[in-house]
Design a protein around this motif. Structure first.
Motif, PDB file in Angstrom:
ATOM      1  N   THR A  50      54.050  -4.733  39.240  1.00 27.91           N
ATOM      2  CA  THR A  50      53.655  -3.389  38.820  1.00 27.91           C
ATOM      3  C   THR A  50      52.296  -3.393  38.118  1.00 27.91           C
ATOM      4  O   THR A  50      51.822  -4.434  37.680  1.00 27.91           O
ATOM      5  N   LYS A  51      51.719  -2.221  38.013  1.00 23.98           N
ATOM      6  CA  LYS A  51      50.461  -1.989  37.302  1.00 23.98           C
ATOM      7  C   LYS A  51      49.308  -2.791  37.916  1.00 23.98           C
ATOM      8  O   LYS A  51      48.449  -3.311  37.201  1.00 23.98           O
ATOM      9  N   CYS A  52      49.301  -2.910  39.251  1.00 26.49           N
ATOM     10  CA  CYS A  52      48.301  -3.754  39.892  1.00 26.49           C
ATOM     11  C   CYS A  52      46.899  -3.173  39.735  1.00 26.49           C
ATOM     12  O   CYS A  52      45.910  -3.859  39.994  1.00 26.49           O
ATOM     13  N   ASP A  53      46.794  -1.909  39.264  1.00 25.49           N
ATOM     14  CA  ASP A  53      45.472  -1.351  38.960  1.00 25.49           C
ATOM     15  C   ASP A  53      44.786  -2.144  37.850  1.00 25.49           C
ATOM     16  O   ASP A  53      43.564  -2.087  37.703  1.00 25.49           O
ATOM     17  N   LEU A  54      45.575  -2.910  37.073  1.00 24.26           N
ATOM     18  CA  LEU A  54      44.997  -3.684  35.979  1.00 24.26           C
ATOM     19  C   LEU A  54      44.330  -4.975  36.465  1.00 24.26           C
ATOM     20  O   LEU A  54      43.657  -5.660  35.705  1.00 24.26           O
ATOM     21  N   ILE A  55      44.543  -5.301  37.750  1.00 22.64           N
ATOM     22  CA  ILE A  55      43.886  -6.486  38.328  1.00 22.64           C
ATOM     23  C   ILE A  55      42.930  -5.975  39.403  1.00 22.64           C
ATOM     24  O   ILE A  55      43.280  -5.931  40.584  1.00 22.64           O
ATOM     25  N   VAL A  85      52.194  -3.018  43.308  1.00 20.39           N
ATOM     26  CA  VAL A  85      52.199  -1.548  43.285  1.00 20.39           C
ATOM     27  C   VAL A  85      51.511  -1.042  42.021  1.00 20.39           C
ATOM     28  O   VAL A  85      51.414  -1.748  41.029  1.00 20.39           O
ATOM     29  N   SER A  86      51.042   0.190  42.111  1.00 21.35           N
ATOM     30  CA  SER A  86      50.535   0.861  40.922  1.00 21.35           C
ATOM     31  C   SER A  86      50.975   2.315  40.960  1.00 21.35           C
ATOM     32  O   SER A  86      50.665   3.037  41.904  1.00 21.35           O
ATOM     33  N   ALA A  87      51.688   2.726  39.923  1.00 24.26           N
ATOM     34  CA  ALA A  87      52.076   4.127  39.832  1.00 24.26           C
ATOM     35  C   ALA A  87      50.843   4.958  39.506  1.00 24.26           C
ATOM     36  O   ALA A  87      50.780   6.142  39.822  1.00 24.26           O
ATOM     37  N   ARG A  88      49.859   4.311  38.896  1.00 23.13           N
ATOM     38  CA  ARG A  88      48.654   5.028  38.487  1.00 23.13           C
ATOM     39  C   ARG A  88      47.776   5.385  39.689  1.00 23.13           C
ATOM     40  O   ARG A  88      47.343   6.515  39.818  1.00 23.13           O
ATOM     41  N   THR A  89      47.533   4.424  40.583  1.00 24.31           N
ATOM     42  CA  THR A  89      46.671   4.696  41.741  1.00 24.31           C
ATOM     43  C   THR A  89      47.484   5.037  42.998  1.00 24.31           C
ATOM     44  O   THR A  89      46.921   5.507  43.979  1.00 24.31           O
ATOM     45  N   GLY A 100      64.301  -5.362  35.627  1.00 24.87           N
ATOM     46  CA  GLY A 100      63.118  -5.948  35.009  1.00 24.87           C
ATOM     47  C   GLY A 100      63.102  -5.669  33.533  1.00 24.87           C
ATOM     48  O   GLY A 100      63.866  -4.855  33.027  1.00 24.87           O
ATOM     49  N   GLN A 101      62.223  -6.359  32.855  1.00 21.59           N
ATOM     50  CA  GLN A 101      62.118  -6.218  31.413  1.00 21.59           C
ATOM     51  C   GLN A 101      61.688  -4.829  31.011  1.00 21.59           C
ATOM     52  O   GLN A 101      61.026  -4.132  31.787  1.00 21.59           O
ATOM     53  N   SER A 102      61.998  -4.498  29.785  1.00 18.70           N
ATOM     54  CA  SER A 102      61.516  -3.255  29.216  1.00 18.70           C
ATOM     55  C   SER A 102      59.983  -3.286  29.219  1.00 18.70           C
ATOM     56  O   SER A 102      59.383  -4.304  28.892  1.00 18.70           O
ATOM     57  N   GLY A 103      59.384  -2.191  29.651  1.00 16.55           N
ATOM     58  CA  GLY A 103      57.925  -2.143  29.703  1.00 16.55           C
ATOM     59  C   GLY A 103      57.357  -2.584  31.039  1.00 16.55           C
ATOM     60  O   GLY A 103      56.145  -2.522  31.265  1.00 16.55           O
ATOM     61  N   ALA A 104      58.232  -3.032  31.945  1.00 16.41           N
ATOM     62  CA  ALA A 104      57.752  -3.506  33.247  1.00 16.41           C
ATOM     63  C   ALA A 104      57.253  -2.354  34.117  1.00 16.41           C
ATOM     64  O   ALA A 104      56.583  -2.586  35.121  1.00 16.41           O
ATOM     65  N   GLY A 105      57.602  -1.128  33.741  1.00 12.19           N
ATOM     66  CA  GLY A 105      57.137   0.031  34.506  1.00 12.19           C
ATOM     67  C   GLY A 105      58.195   0.633  35.413  1.00 12.19           C
ATOM     68  O   GLY A 105      57.877   1.376  36.337  1.00 12.19           O
ATOM     69  N   LYS A 106      59.466   0.339  35.132  1.00 11.26           N
ATOM     70  CA  LYS A 106      60.564   0.820  35.982  1.00 11.26           C
ATOM     71  C   LYS A 106      60.680   2.347  35.982  1.00 11.26           C
ATOM     72  O   LYS A 106      60.802   2.958  37.044  1.00 11.26           O
ATOM     73  N   SER A 107      60.648   2.940  34.787  1.00  9.68           N
ATOM     74  CA  SER A 107      60.809   4.404  34.726  1.00  9.68           C
ATOM     75  C   SER A 107      59.661   5.092  35.438  1.00  9.68           C
ATOM     76  O   SER A 107      59.865   6.059  36.180  1.00  9.68           O
ATOM     77  N   THR A 108      58.461   4.584  35.211  1.00  8.76           N
ATOM     78  CA  THR A 108      57.288   5.174  35.847  1.00  8.76           C
ATOM     79  C   THR A 108      57.402   5.071  37.369  1.00  8.76           C
ATOM     80  O   THR A 108      57.103   6.018  38.100  1.00  8.76           O
ATOM     81  N   LEU A 109      57.894   3.928  37.822  1.00  5.82           N
ATOM     82  CA  LEU A 109      58.049   3.699  39.255  1.00  5.82           C
ATOM     83  C   LEU A 109      59.140   4.614  39.825  1.00  5.82           C
ATOM     84  O   LEU A 109      58.980   5.196  40.908  1.00  5.82           O
TER      85      LEU A 109
HETATM   86  P1  GDP Z   1      60.121   0.526  31.721  1.00  5.88           P
HETATM   87  O1  GDP Z   1      60.481   0.162  30.308  1.00  5.88           O
HETATM   88  O2  GDP Z   1      60.283  -0.651  32.621  1.00  5.88           O
HETATM   89  O3  GDP Z   1      60.820   1.734  32.227  1.00  5.88           O
HETATM   90  O4  GDP Z   1      58.534   0.826  31.708  1.00  5.88           O
HETATM   91  P2  GDP Z   1      57.752   2.224  31.691  1.00  5.88           P
HETATM   92  O5  GDP Z   1      57.854   2.895  33.002  1.00  5.88           O
HETATM   93  O6  GDP Z   1      58.197   2.998  30.501  1.00  5.88           O
HETATM   94  O7  GDP Z   1      56.255   1.748  31.529  1.00  5.88           O
HETATM   95  C1  GDP Z   1      55.818   0.984  30.420  1.00  5.88           C
HETATM   96  C2  GDP Z   1      54.349   1.242  30.188  1.00  5.88           C
HETATM   97  O8  GDP Z   1      53.569   0.819  31.301  1.00  5.88           O
HETATM   98  C3  GDP Z   1      54.018   2.690  29.966  1.00  5.88           C
HETATM   99  O9  GDP Z   1      53.086   2.794  28.888  1.00  5.88           O
HETATM  100  C4  GDP Z   1      53.349   3.132  31.242  1.00  5.88           C
HETATM  101  O10 GDP Z   1      52.393   4.143  31.068  1.00  5.88           O
HETATM  102  C5  GDP Z   1      52.706   1.858  31.742  1.00  5.88           C
HETATM  103  N1  GDP Z   1      52.582   1.858  33.200  1.00  5.88           N
HETATM  104  C6  GDP Z   1      53.585   2.112  34.073  1.00  5.88           C
HETATM  105  N2  GDP Z   1      53.125   2.039  35.349  1.00  5.88           N
HETATM  106  C7  GDP Z   1      51.812   1.726  35.267  1.00  5.88           C
HETATM  107  C8  GDP Z   1      50.773   1.499  36.249  1.00  5.88           C
HETATM  108  O11 GDP Z   1      50.976   1.570  37.466  1.00  5.88           O
HETATM  109  N3  GDP Z   1      49.548   1.163  35.781  1.00  5.88           N
HETATM  110  C9  GDP Z   1      49.292   1.040  34.450  1.00  5.88           C
HETATM  111  N4  GDP Z   1      48.060   0.713  34.095  1.00  5.88           N
HETATM  112  N5  GDP Z   1      50.223   1.266  33.503  1.00  5.88           N
HETATM  113  C10 GDP Z   1      51.465   1.602  33.895  1.00  5.88           C
END
Ligand code: GDP
Ligand code: ZN
Length: 388
Positions: free
Chosen positions: A176-181, A206-210, A230-239
Motif C-alpha cells: 500500500t501507499k506506493c505513491d510514497l515510492i 497500490v495507492s489509494a491516493r493516486t 494487516g497491521q494497524s496503519g497499513a491502509g486497510k480502511s482507506t483501501l
Molecule cells: P488501517 O489502520 O490499516 O485501516 O489504515 P488506514 O486506512 O487508516 O490508513 C493509515 C494511514 O495511511 C492514514 O493516515 C491514511 O491517510 C494513510 N494512507 C492510506 N492509504 C494511503 C495511500 O495510498 N497513500 C498514502 N500516502 N497514504 C495513505
C-alpha cells in the motif's frame, strides 16, 4: 439489470441478489434439503448479541441464532456464513442451520487458552496489506501469509491433522501507499523482495491516493469474498473505501434503534463491492495469531520443503546433519539464512499451539465419552455393549 416483469420479483431476480453475495450452484446444491423444507437462504453480514443480520433475496433481515449449535465456539454463526432462515414470521426470525463452510478464518484467541475464534467464513481471497511507508518486514509478511494459507475447511477445524490447503483461501499481498515510492526501479525492487518471501503469491503495489493498482486489485477481489489483513496503519480502511466507493459505504450502513431506544448507525461487516465480489471487514481481523497453521507454513516456505525432500535423513532438522540439502542451499547462496530462521520460528510457534489444542480436544472427547457412558448405563440393557 433488465427486468422482464416490473411488478413481481422473478426467481432470477432473487438469484441475482444472492449472487452478489457469492451464491452459486454449489451453495444451491447444499441448500436443496432446506429449500425443500421451505426455508430461505441468506448470508450473514453481521453478528451481534446472539443475533445476526442476514442478506436474503428480500433484503437484510434480523435472525436469532439460538437454534444453531451454540456450544461449540467454532460453530457459532459468523459473518460470511450461509444460513437457512425461516421464510417469514416475527422479527427476529430464526436461523435454523449453517451450511458447511468452505473456508473459515480462525485465529488463536489472545488469552492463554488456545481455542480458535472464527472471525470470518467462506473467504476466497486473503489480501495481506503491507505499508510501503515503513521499512518492509518480510518476517511479518510470512507470518500473515502462513495465517492466510492455513484458513481451513470449517468442519476440519477441530481435527487438527485434517487441515487442507485446497479448501483454503487464495492469498495475495498488496503493497500500500506506493505513491510514497516515486522511483519505479526502487518500487520494483521492493516488489521482488516481497515475492521472494511469498513464492507463487501475487504481489501488487497500490495507492489509494493516486489510484494506482486499485483496478487490478478490484479485478482479483471481484471473484468471491475477500478480507483485508494487516497491521494497524497499513491502509486497510482507506483501501476498503477505495474499493467500495463512499456512496456504497453510506448506503450499506444501516440506521438501527438500540436497546435504549436510540438511533445508532451500525455498519455491516460484509459488504457487496460495486465492481463485483464481497468484502468482509470485521474488527476482530486486526490482531493475528497462528492457529494450527502448519500446512500454511509449508505453503509459505515451499522452497524449503522442496529442498528438505532431498536431505539424507527423513527427519532432518537442518541444523548440522550430514547431507542436509537445506544447509547446502544456504551455503551456495540459493537460500537466504533469514528464510530458514523464519521457517523455524513459525513452525515452533505453531507446534506449541497445536500441542495445546490437542490436549483440549482430547479432554473434550473424554468428557463426551463419560457423558455417553452415563447415558448408556441409565438406559440399561438396551444400549449395553453398543457404545463405541
Ligand atoms: P488501517 O489502520 O490499516 O485501516 O489504515 P488506514 O486506512 O487508516 O490508513 C493509515 C494511514 O495511511 C492514514 O493516515 C491514511 O491517510 C494513510 N494512507 C492510506 N492509504 C494511503 C495511500 O495510498 N497513500 C498514502 N500516502 N497514504 C495513505
Ligand atoms: Zn536438512
Amino acid at each position: 439489470m433488465f427486468n422482464a416483469s416490473l411488478n413481481t420479483p422473478s426467481p432470477s431476480d432473487a438469484q441475482h441478489v444472492l449472487a452478489e453475495y457469492g451464491w452459486d450452484e454449489g451453495w444451491e446444491a447444499e441448500f436443496a434439503p432446506y429449500a425443500a423444507r421451505g426455508l430461505t437462504p441468506g448470508r450473514v453480514v453481521r453478528v451481534d448479541r446472539g443475533q445476526c443480520d442476514v442478506a436474503t433475496s428480500d433484503g437484510v433481515i434480523r435472525a436469532d441464532t439460538e437454534f444453531v449449535v451454540p456450544r461449540d465456539p467454532m460453530k457459532v454463526v459468523c459473518t460470511g456464513d450461509w444460513v437457512a432462515v425461516d421464510p417469514e414470521g416475527g422479527d427476529p426470525r430464526y436461523a435454523r442451520t449453517i451450511l458447511p463452510r468452505r473456508t473459515a478464518f480462525v485465529r488463536s484467541t489472545s488469552s492463554k487458552r488456545s481455542e480458535g475464534q472464527v472471525l470470518a467464513t467462506n473467504i476466497d481471497h486473503v489480501v495481506v496489506c503491507v505499508s510501503l511507508a515503513v521499512e518492509l518486514d518480510l518476517g511479518r509478511i510470512e507470518r500473515f501469509l502462513a495465517l492466510a494459507m492455513s484458513s481451513s475447511s470449517g468442519d476440519a477445524l477441530l481435527r487438527t491433522s485434517a487441515l487442507s490447503w485446497e479448501s483454503g483461501a487464495q492469498p495475495m499481498v498488496v503493497l500500500t501507499k506506493c505513491d510514497l515510492i516515486p522511483d519505479p526501479a526502487g518500487l520494483s525492487h521492493l516488489v521482488q523482495d516481497v515475492e521472494t518471501a511469498a513464492p507463487g503469491v501475487r504481489v501488487v503495489p497500490v495507492s489509494a491516493r493516486t489510484g494506482e493498482g486499485i483496478e487490478a486489485l478490484g479485478a482479483v477481489v471481484s471473484g468471491g469474498t475477500s478480507v483485508l489483513l494487516g497491521q494497524s496503519g497499513a491502509g486497510k480502511s482507506t483501501l476498503a473505501n477505495a474499493l467500495l466507493g463512499e456512496e456504497v459505504m453510506a448506503v450499506q450502513a444501516a440506521r438501527e434503534v438500540d436497546g435504549k431506544g436510540r438511533h445508532t448507525t451500525t455498519t455491516r461487516n460484509l459488504l457487496v463491492l460495486p465492481g463485483g465480489g464481497a468484502l468482509v471487514d470485521t474488527p476482530g481481523l486486526r490482531g493475528v495469531g497462528l492457529y494450527d497453521a502448519e500446512s500454511g507454513v509449508g505453503q509459505v516456505f515451499t522452497e524449503i520443503e522442496e529442498l528438505a525432500a532431498d536431505c539424507r535423513f527423513h527427519d532432518c532438522a537442518h541444523q548440522a546433519e550430514p547431507g542436509c540439502a537445506v544447509l547446502a542451499a544456504i551455503e551456495d547462496g540459493s537460500l537466504r539464512g533469514r528464510r530458514l530462521d523464519s521457517y523455524r520460528k513459525l513452525l515452533r510457534e505453531n507446534q506449541r499451539i497445536v500441542a495445546k489444542t490437542d490436549a483440549r480436544v482430547r479432554a473434550e472427547i473424554r468428557r463426551d465419552w463419560k457423558a455417553k457412558g452415563a447415558e448408556g448405563r441409565a438406559n440399561g440393557a438396551l444400549k449395553r455393549g453398543r457404545l463405541r
